[in-house]
Design a protein around this motif. Structure first.
Motif, PDB file in Angstrom:
ATOM      1  N   ARG A   1       8.296  10.646   0.577  1.00  0.00           N
ATOM      2  CA  ARG A   1       7.973  11.597  -0.488  1.00  0.00           C
ATOM      3  C   ARG A   1       8.445  11.071  -1.846  1.00  0.00           C
ATOM      4  O   ARG A   1       7.742  11.164  -2.859  1.00  0.00           O
ATOM      5  N   GLU A   2       9.661  10.492  -1.872  1.00  0.00           N
ATOM      6  CA  GLU A   2      10.193   9.961  -3.129  1.00  0.00           C
ATOM      7  C   GLU A   2       9.388   8.753  -3.605  1.00  0.00           C
ATOM      8  O   GLU A   2       9.169   8.573  -4.803  1.00  0.00           O
ATOM      9  N   ILE A   3       8.920   7.945  -2.658  1.00  0.00           N
ATOM     10  CA  ILE A   3       8.080   6.804  -3.029  1.00  0.00           C
ATOM     11  C   ILE A   3       6.756   7.293  -3.613  1.00  0.00           C
ATOM     12  O   ILE A   3       6.265   6.760  -4.615  1.00  0.00           O
ATOM     13  N   ALA A   4       6.188   8.320  -2.993  1.00  0.00           N
ATOM     14  CA  ALA A   4       4.931   8.881  -3.503  1.00  0.00           C
ATOM     15  C   ALA A   4       5.104   9.374  -4.933  1.00  0.00           C
ATOM     16  O   ALA A   4       4.258   9.140  -5.805  1.00  0.00           O
ATOM     17  N   ASP A   5       6.219  10.068  -5.201  1.00  0.00           N
ATOM     18  CA  ASP A   5       6.476  10.567  -6.561  1.00  0.00           C
ATOM     19  C   ASP A   5       6.690   9.410  -7.530  1.00  0.00           C
ATOM     20  O   ASP A   5       6.200   9.435  -8.668  1.00  0.00           O
ATOM     21  N   GLU A   6       7.422   8.403  -7.090  1.00  0.00           N
ATOM     22  CA  GLU A   6       7.729   7.268  -7.965  1.00  0.00           C
ATOM     23  C   GLU A   6       6.476   6.505  -8.369  1.00  0.00           C
ATOM     24  O   GLU A   6       6.318   6.095  -9.526  1.00  0.00           O
ATOM     25  N   LEU A   7       5.562   6.319  -7.427  1.00  0.00           N
ATOM     26  CA  LEU A   7       4.362   5.517  -7.680  1.00  0.00           C
ATOM     27  C   LEU A   7       3.147   6.374  -8.030  1.00  0.00           C
ATOM     28  O   LEU A   7       2.062   5.830  -8.271  1.00  0.00           O
ATOM     29  N   ALA A   8       3.314   7.697  -8.043  1.00  0.00           N
ATOM     30  CA  ALA A   8       2.219   8.626  -8.374  1.00  0.00           C
ATOM     31  C   ALA A   8       1.024   8.428  -7.446  1.00  0.00           C
ATOM     32  O   ALA A   8      -0.123   8.356  -7.867  1.00  0.00           O
ATOM     33  N   ILE A   9       1.329   8.314  -6.144  1.00  0.00           N
ATOM     34  CA  ILE A   9       0.272   8.205  -5.144  1.00  0.00           C
ATOM     35  C   ILE A   9       0.539   9.255  -4.065  1.00  0.00           C
ATOM     36  O   ILE A   9       1.609   9.864  -4.023  1.00  0.00           O
ATOM     37  N   GLY A  10      -0.455   9.473  -3.186  1.00  0.00           N
ATOM     38  CA  GLY A  10      -0.311  10.476  -2.146  1.00  0.00           C
ATOM     39  C   GLY A  10       0.666  10.064  -1.050  1.00  0.00           C
ATOM     40  O   GLY A  10       0.866   8.871  -0.781  1.00  0.00           O
ATOM     41  N   ARG A  11       1.264  11.069  -0.409  1.00  0.00           N
ATOM     42  CA  ARG A  11       2.223  10.764   0.660  1.00  0.00           C
ATOM     43  C   ARG A  11       1.530  10.081   1.831  1.00  0.00           C
ATOM     44  O   ARG A  11       2.105   9.192   2.453  1.00  0.00           O
ATOM     45  N   ARG A  12       0.289  10.483   2.131  1.00  0.00           N
ATOM     46  CA  ARG A  12      -0.431   9.825   3.225  1.00  0.00           C
ATOM     47  C   ARG A  12      -0.710   8.363   2.893  1.00  0.00           C
ATOM     48  O   ARG A  12      -0.723   7.506   3.765  1.00  0.00           O
ATOM     49  N   THR A  13      -0.956   8.090   1.593  1.00  0.00           N
ATOM     50  CA  THR A  13      -1.157   6.692   1.190  1.00  0.00           C
ATOM     51  C   THR A  13       0.116   5.896   1.417  1.00  0.00           C
ATOM     52  O   THR A  13       0.072   4.745   1.881  1.00  0.00           O
ATOM     53  N   VAL A  14       1.268   6.498   1.100  1.00  0.00           N
ATOM     54  CA  VAL A  14       2.541   5.815   1.359  1.00  0.00           C
ATOM     55  C   VAL A  14       2.689   5.554   2.859  1.00  0.00           C
ATOM     56  O   VAL A  14       3.081   4.455   3.269  1.00  0.00           O
ATOM     57  N   ASN A  15       2.373   6.564   3.675  1.00  0.00           N
ATOM     58  CA  ASN A  15       2.475   6.367   5.131  1.00  0.00           C
ATOM     59  C   ASN A  15       1.628   5.195   5.595  1.00  0.00           C
ATOM     60  O   ASN A  15       2.055   4.393   6.447  1.00  0.00           O
ATOM     61  N   ALA A  16       0.418   5.085   5.033  1.00  0.00           N
ATOM     62  CA  ALA A  16      -0.475   3.987   5.412  1.00  0.00           C
ATOM     63  C   ALA A  16       0.127   2.648   5.001  1.00  0.00           C
ATOM     64  O   ALA A  16       0.080   1.668   5.751  1.00  0.00           O
ATOM     65  N   HIS A  17       0.702   2.596   3.793  1.00  0.00           N
ATOM     66  CA  HIS A  17       1.326   1.347   3.331  1.00  0.00           C
ATOM     67  C   HIS A  17       2.524   0.978   4.207  1.00  0.00           C
ATOM     68  O   HIS A  17       2.699  -0.201   4.568  1.00  0.00           O
ATOM     69  N   VAL A  18       3.337   1.948   4.541  1.00  0.00           N
ATOM     70  CA  VAL A  18       4.515   1.658   5.366  1.00  0.00           C
ATOM     71  C   VAL A  18       4.085   1.127   6.734  1.00  0.00           C
ATOM     72  O   VAL A  18       4.648   0.144   7.241  1.00  0.00           O
ATOM     73  N   ALA A  19       3.070   1.747   7.332  1.00  0.00           N
ATOM     74  CA  ALA A  19       2.579   1.270   8.630  1.00  0.00           C
ATOM     75  C   ALA A  19       2.081  -0.162   8.523  1.00  0.00           C
ATOM     76  O   ALA A  19       2.332  -0.996   9.408  1.00  0.00           O
ATOM     77  N   SER A  20       1.363  -0.463   7.437  1.00  0.00           N
ATOM     78  CA  SER A  20       0.854  -1.821   7.246  1.00  0.00           C
ATOM     79  C   SER A  20       1.993  -2.819   7.052  1.00  0.00           C
ATOM     80  O   SER A  20       1.968  -3.932   7.593  1.00  0.00           O
ATOM     81  N   ILE A  21       3.025  -2.426   6.296  1.00  0.00           N
ATOM     82  CA  ILE A  21       4.177  -3.313   6.063  1.00  0.00           C
ATOM     83  C   ILE A  21       4.879  -3.620   7.381  1.00  0.00           C
ATOM     84  O   ILE A  21       5.206  -4.788   7.674  1.00  0.00           O
ATOM     85  N   LEU A  22       5.137  -2.588   8.180  1.00  0.00           N
ATOM     86  CA  LEU A  22       5.811  -2.812   9.477  1.00  0.00           C
ATOM     87  C   LEU A  22       4.986  -3.742  10.349  1.00  0.00           C
ATOM     88  O   LEU A  22       5.538  -4.631  11.030  1.00  0.00           O
ATOM     89  N   ASN A  23       3.661  -3.549  10.342  1.00  0.00           N
ATOM     90  CA  ASN A  23       2.784  -4.387  11.153  1.00  0.00           C
ATOM     91  C   ASN A  23       2.828  -5.843  10.686  1.00  0.00           C
ATOM     92  O   ASN A  23       2.937  -6.767  11.488  1.00  0.00           O
ATOM     93  N   LYS A  24       2.767  -6.059   9.381  1.00  0.00           N
ATOM     94  CA  LYS A  24       2.752  -7.428   8.842  1.00  0.00           C
ATOM     95  C   LYS A  24       4.080  -8.155   9.071  1.00  0.00           C
ATOM     96  O   LYS A  24       4.107  -9.355   9.359  1.00  0.00           O
ATOM     97  N   LEU A  25       5.163  -7.415   8.918  1.00  0.00           N
ATOM     98  CA  LEU A  25       6.470  -8.054   9.062  1.00  0.00           C
ATOM     99  C   LEU A  25       6.898  -8.156  10.519  1.00  0.00           C
ATOM    100  O   LEU A  25       7.907  -8.788  10.819  1.00  0.00           O
ATOM    101  N   GLY A  26       6.145  -7.491  11.413  1.00  0.00           N
ATOM    102  CA  GLY A  26       6.482  -7.561  12.831  1.00  0.00           C
ATOM    103  C   GLY A  26       7.753  -6.831  13.175  1.00  0.00           C
ATOM    104  O   GLY A  26       8.504  -7.248  14.062  1.00  0.00           O
ATOM    105  N   VAL A  27       8.015  -5.718  12.477  1.00  0.00           N
ATOM    106  CA  VAL A  27       9.212  -4.933  12.739  1.00  0.00           C
ATOM    107  C   VAL A  27       8.788  -3.518  13.110  1.00  0.00           C
ATOM    108  O   VAL A  27       7.642  -3.117  12.901  1.00  0.00           O
ATOM    109  N   SER A  28       9.740  -2.733  13.634  1.00  0.00           N
ATOM    110  CA  SER A  28       9.378  -1.417  14.159  1.00  0.00           C
ATOM    111  C   SER A  28       9.967  -0.257  13.386  1.00  0.00           C
ATOM    112  O   SER A  28       9.741   0.897  13.747  1.00  0.00           O
TER     113      SER A  28
END
Length: 826
Positions: A784-811
C-alpha cells in the motif's frame, strides 16, 4: 407611445431588476451568448431551460443587468413562482408594468395596448408551472414590436417564435484529468464552492491538500450551482474530505438553504420535487423507472424497462375517461405497465413521447449517441441520462412506489440479453462495435451484477459474467472480472453450466495477470462443473487453458503440447472453426518454443490466421501475426518479422487494444536494439511499460523472452542517464505517436543483426519500474505504501512484486531485499 405609464427607477429607462448580493461565478460564455441572441431582430422570445438548481434565474438577472447597461431598454423582472394558474400570468405581468384596471368597468387593461412599441425587456422567472399561458405570451410578443421576453423555465413553452437556450451545469474538472492545482482551482464549479464556503467559514481557502476533494464534490453534484452552494454551507462542520465521504447519498446533506430563498430552493430535494410535482402520473412513473439506468440508456432499453412485464410483454392498455390519446395513470390492476387510453399506441412511440417530455422538462438530458452501435435501429441511436442528483431523487420515489423490483428485473433482463447477444460477436467482424457498445453500457452491466448478487439471483450474475469475460479480457478489465466471479462464487448455490463458464473466464483473467496458480484453480473448478453438466465446448476451452498453465506454471512444455493438441481435437469434433484456430495458434507457438519445429509451427499459425481472417476476429488476427513474426525472427528474417508485427499492431490499434499495441511495440523494440537504434527502442520500452502498469498486468510471457537482454543492451548503448531520460520520455509518449513511429520502421533484409548482448544481463533483469518497487521493498515499505509513493494501483504493485520474485528466483519480499543488497541491484 411614452413610457410614462410604466414606473421607473432612477436609471431613466423604467428598469427594475433584483440586485444580486454577490458576483456571478463563471457563466461568461452563457451571458455573452444570451445577450447576443437578445440583440438579434428575429429573437423576440428566448427561454432559458435547465434542471432544478442549474442557475437559470441568476443567469437571467445577469443578462438583464448587462442589457440595461448597454441598451436603451426598459427592464421588468416578474417572478412567477407563486402564480399557479395560467390565467393569472398576463394580469401579473400587467400589474408588474403598472397597468391597472379601467376606471370605467374595473377590467384589467390589455398589456399590449399599454406596451405597444416601447423598447422593453420582460424577464419572466419560473414559467414551468404555467406553461398553458405560453400562447397568450406569444400573442403579447406579436402585438408589441418593441417587446422582448426572456423566460426561465424547466420546460420549453413550445410556442411559435420561441428560441430555447439550454443552461448547462457548471464545468467541473475531469475525473481522470490534470490535477494541477491552478487548473483545478480555476474551474467555475470549484470557484463557486470556494466562494460560498468562505462566506460561511471565514478563512476557508483552496489548497493543494483539499482542491481535488472539492473538485470531486462538484463532480458528484453534477456541477449544479444550487447543490454546490448547499454543500459548501456544510463546510463549518465537514472539511472537504469528510463532506465528500458523505455524498454517497446527496439529498439528505443538501439542505438548509438561505431563509430568504424561495421555499422550493432551500433544499435540493425540494427543488427537484417541484419539477416532479408538475409531471402527470404517467410521466412520474416513467421518470421513476428510468432511474434504474446508470450512465444513460437508449430508447430501446428505456422501452423495455418501462413497459409492462406481463405475459404479452406490452404496455398496459385500458379504457379512460380522459382525452383520446392521452396517458391517464397507473393501471388499476396494480400492473407495472404504463397506462394509456383505449387508443392503442405503439410502445416505442409512447416511450419516445415520454422521454421527449422529460427532456423538455429538464429531468433527462441527451448524451453522446451510440454512433453505429450494434443493436441500434439507426446509426447514431440517441441516448439519454439523468444528472446523478436528480437520479437519486427518482430512485427514492421508485422505492416509495413499490415498483423497484419490477424495474430492476426488467433492467437486468435487458442487459443480460444484450451481453449474451454480444458474446459471440466479440469473436467476429463486429468485434469493435460490440466492444464500444459494452464499454458504453458498462455502468449498467455493473449495476445488474451488483443487483443480481444482492438479490440472490446468482444464475443471472454468473450468466452475465460468462457473457462478459471475453470482453473483460480484450479490454483488460482483468481485476474487475475476477472480482465479480469471486463475489458470485461466495454467494451460494451455483448452477453448473453458468458456474463453469464463469470460472473459465476467471481462469483466463487470472492467467492474464500472471497469477498462474490461481488460474489453475479456477480452471480445475470449471472442469468439475463442465463434467457435471456435459458441456463439451466448455471442456475443450478449459483443456486448452490448462495447456498454457502447464507451460507457464509447471514449465512442462511437452504436457502443454499434449493438452493443446487434445483441445484442438475436441474443437474439431465439435465443429467450431474459431476454437480450432484458437488451439492451432497456441499449439503452433508451443511447438516452436519446445521443439524448435518452425515449419510445423508456421503451418499451424498460417491455418489459424486464415480462419481468423475468414471469421473476421481482429484481436486474434493481431495476436497470430505477432506469433508469425516471432517465428520469422527465430529464422533471422527480421524484415518479415517487422512486417508481421506492424500488421498485427494495426489490427490492435484499430480495436484500441492498448496492450496488444504494447506487445507489438516490445517486439519491434527488440529488433530496433539489434539494429543499433537504442533510443527509439527505449522509448517503445517505456511506452509499453506505462500501458502495462495502467492495465495492472505484467508483460505477456512470450513477449518477455529476450526482453531483459534487449533492455540491458539499450541501457549499455545509451548510458545510465540518457537511458533513464529516454525511458521516461517513452512513458509519457502518446500511444498514437508510438503507433505512427512503429508503422514507419523499415528493415533492409540484407542487414546483419547486432548480436552484442548486455555485459552483465543478470544485473539488469528488472525493468526501471521494478527497480523502483524493489528499492522501496528494501526500504521496508508495504504494498500500500509503495502504491502511494509511486502513485500507482495496489494491484499493479502486487503484479510487480510477483514479477520481481519470479525474476530473482526468490519466494519472499525479505529474500528479494537481501538479494538486491547482495547484488547491488538498487
Amino acid at each position: 407611445m411614452s413610457t410614462s405609464g410604466i414606473p421607473s427607477r432612477d436609471d431613466g429607462h423604467g428598469s427594475w431588476v433584483p440586485v444580486p448580493l454577490g458576483p456571478l461565478v463563471g457563466r461568461a460564455r452563457e451571458v455573452a451568448e444570451v445577450v447576443r441572441l437578445l440583440g438579434r431582430k428575429d429573437v423576440r422570445l428566448l427561454t432559458l431551460t435547465g434542471p432544478a438548481g442549474v442557475g437559470k434565474t441568476r443567469l437571467a438577472v445577469q443578462v438583464a443587468l448587462d442589457v440595461a447597461e448597454r441598451e436603451t431598454f426598459g427592464i421588468r423582472f416578474v417572478p412567477l413562482a407563486s402564480v399557479t394558474s395560467s390565467d393569472l400570468v398576463l394580469p401579473t405581468v400587467a400589474r408588474a408594468l403598472g397597468i391597472g384596471e379601467s376606471s370605467s368597468d374595473g377590467v384589467l387593461q390589455d398589456p399590449s395596448e399599454q406596451v405597444g412599441s416601447i423598447r422593453l425587456l420582460l424577464v419572466l422567472d419560473n414559467f414551468e408551472q404555467v406553461l398553458d399561458a405560453g400562447p397568450a405570451l406569444g400573442a403579447l410578443v406579436g402585438a408589441c414590436p418593441g417587446l422582448k421576453v426572456l423566460v426561465t423555465s424547466r420546460a420549453a413553452l413550445h410556442v411559435s417564435g420561441e428560441r430555447e437556450f439550454a443552461v448547462p451545469p457548471l464545468p467541473v474538472p475531469e475525473e481522470c484529468g490534470d490535477r494541477d492545482f491552478a487548473q483545478v482551482a480555476s474551474s467555475d464549479a470549484v470557484r463557486l464552492f470556494a466562494q460560498r464556503a468562505e462566506a460561511v467559514q471565514s478563512g476557508f481557502q483552496l489548497k493543494p491538500a483539499n482542491v481535488w476533494d472539492v473538485a470531486q464534490i462538484c463532480r458528484r453534484l453534477d456541477g449544479l450551482p444550487l447543490a454546490i452552494e448547499l454543500a459548501a454551507a456544510r463546510i463549518k462542520i465537514f472539511p472537504p474530505h469528510a463532506l465528500l465521504a458523505r455524498l454517497e447519498r446527496r439529498l439528505p446533506l443538501l439542505t438548509d438553504g438561505p431563509r430568504d430563498a424561495p421555499e422550493r430552493l432551500r433544499t435540493m430535494r425540494d427543488a427537484i420535487a417541484w419539477s416532479y410535482g408538475l409531471l402527470d402520473a404517467d410521466e412520474q412513473r416513467l421518470f421513476r423507472r428510468l432511474a434504474v439506468f446508470v450512465g444513460g440508456f437508449t430508447l430501446e432499453a428505456g422501452e423495455e424497462v418501462s413497459r409492462g412485464v406481463g405475459e404479452d410483454g406490452r404496455w398496459g392498455v385500458e379504457e379512460s375517461g380522459g382525452r383520446e390519446g392521452e396517458a391517464t395513470g397507473i393501471r388499476a390492476d396494480g400492473g407495472t405497465g404504463l397506462a394509456v387510453t383505449s387508443r392503442l399506441r405503439d410502445s416505442s412511440t409512447a416511450i419516445l413521447e415520454g422521454v421527449s417530455s422529460l427532456v423538455d422538462k429538464s429531468l433527462l438530458h441527451p448524451v453522446a449517441a451510440l454512433s453505429g452501435a450494434p443493436g441500434a435501429s439507426e446509426p447514431g441511436e440517441p441516448r439519454f441520462a439523468m444528472l446523478e442528483t436528480i437520479r437519486e431523487f427518482a430512485l427514492e420515489e421508485l422505492a416509495r412506489s413499490g415498483e423497484d423490483g419490477d424495474a430492476r428485473r426488467a433492467h437486468a433482463a435487458h442487459f443480460l440479453a444484450l451481453a449474451e447477444r454480444a458474446e459471440p460477436e466479440l469473436r467476429g467482424p463486429r468485434q469493435a462495435d460490440w466492444i464500444a457498445r459494452l464499454e458504453t453500457e458498462l455502468p449498467n452491466l455493473r449495476a445488474v451484477l451488483d443487483w443480481s448478487l444482492a438479490e440472490g439471483d446468482v444464475e443471472t450474475g454468473l450468466r452475465l459474467a460468462d457473457a462478459l469475460y471475453w470482453f473483460w479480457f480484450l479490454r483488460n478489465h482483468v481485476n474487475e472480472g475476477r472480482g465479480w466471479f469471486e463475489r458470485a462464487r461466495a454467494s451460494g448455490q451455483q448452477p453448473a453450466a453458468a458456474a463453469g463458464r464463469a470460472a473459465t473466464g476467471a481462469a483466463l483473467l487470472a492467467w492474464r495477470a500472471a497469477e498462474y496458480a490461481a488460474s489453475k484453480g479456477y480452471a480445475e473448478e470449471a472442469m468439475e462443473h463442465f463434467h457435471a453438466c456435459g458441456d463439451r465446448w466448455g471442456t475443450a476451452v478449459v483443456i486448452h487453458h490448462l495447456g498454457h498453465i502447464a507451460d507457464d506454471l509447471e514449465h512442462d512444455k511437452e504436457r502443454a503440447i499434449t493438452l493443446l493438441a487434445d483441445s484442438l481435437a475436441r474443437f474439431e469434433e465439435i465443429g467450431d472453426p474459431w476454437g480450432v484456430a484458437y488451439s492451432q495458434r497456441c499449439l503452433g507457438m508451443m511447438l516452436r518454443e519446445a521443439r524448435g519445429d518452425d515449419q510445423g509451427a508456421t503451418s499451424l499459425l498460417q491455418e489459424a490466421l486464415a480462419t481468423f481472417r475468414r471469421t473476421g476476429d481482429p484481436w486474434n488476427i493481431g495476436v497470430t501475426l505477432h506469433m508469425l513474426g516471432d517465428a520469422a525472427m527465430a529464422k533471422g528474417r527480421r524484415a518479415d518479422a517487422v512486417h508481421s508485427y506492424q500488421e498485427g499492431l494495426a489490427h490492435h490499434w484499430a480495436q484500441r487494444d492498448n496492450l496488444g499495441v504494447a506487445d507489438a511495440l516490445l517486439r519491434l523494440a527488440q529488433i530496433l536494439v539489434s539494429l543499433g537504434d537504442a533510443e527509439r527502442a527505449t522509448r517503445f520500452f517505456g511506452c509499453s511499460e506505462a500501458q502495462h502498469e495502467q492495465a495492472g498486468v505484467v508483460i505477456y510471457e512470450p513477449v518477455r523472452r529476450g526482453y531483459e537482454e534487449a533492455v540491458a543492451a539499450a541501457a549499455d548503448a545509451l548510458g545510465p542517464e540518457r537511458f533513464r531520460a529516454v525511458w521516461d520520455e517513452g512513458r509519457s509518449l502518446a500511444l498514437a505517436d508510438a503507433v505512427e513511429t512503429a508503422a514507419a520502421i523499415r528493415v533492409d533484409p540484407s542487414t546483419t543483426p547486432d548480436r552484442s548482448g548486455p555485459r552483465d544481463p543478470s544485473a539488469r533483469r528488472l525493468s526501471e519500474r521494478e527497480r523502483e518497487v524493489l528499492r522501496l521493498i528494501v526500504d521496508g515499505l508495504s504494498d500500500r505504501e509503495i502504491a502511494d509513493e509511486l502513485a500507482i494501483g495496489r494491484r499493479t504493485v502486487n503484479a510487480h512484486v510477483a514479477s520481481i520474485l519470479n525474476k530473482l528466483g526468490v519466494s519472499s519480499r525479505t529474500a528479494a531485499a537481501a538479494h538486491a543488497l547482495r547484488h547491488a541491484l538498487v
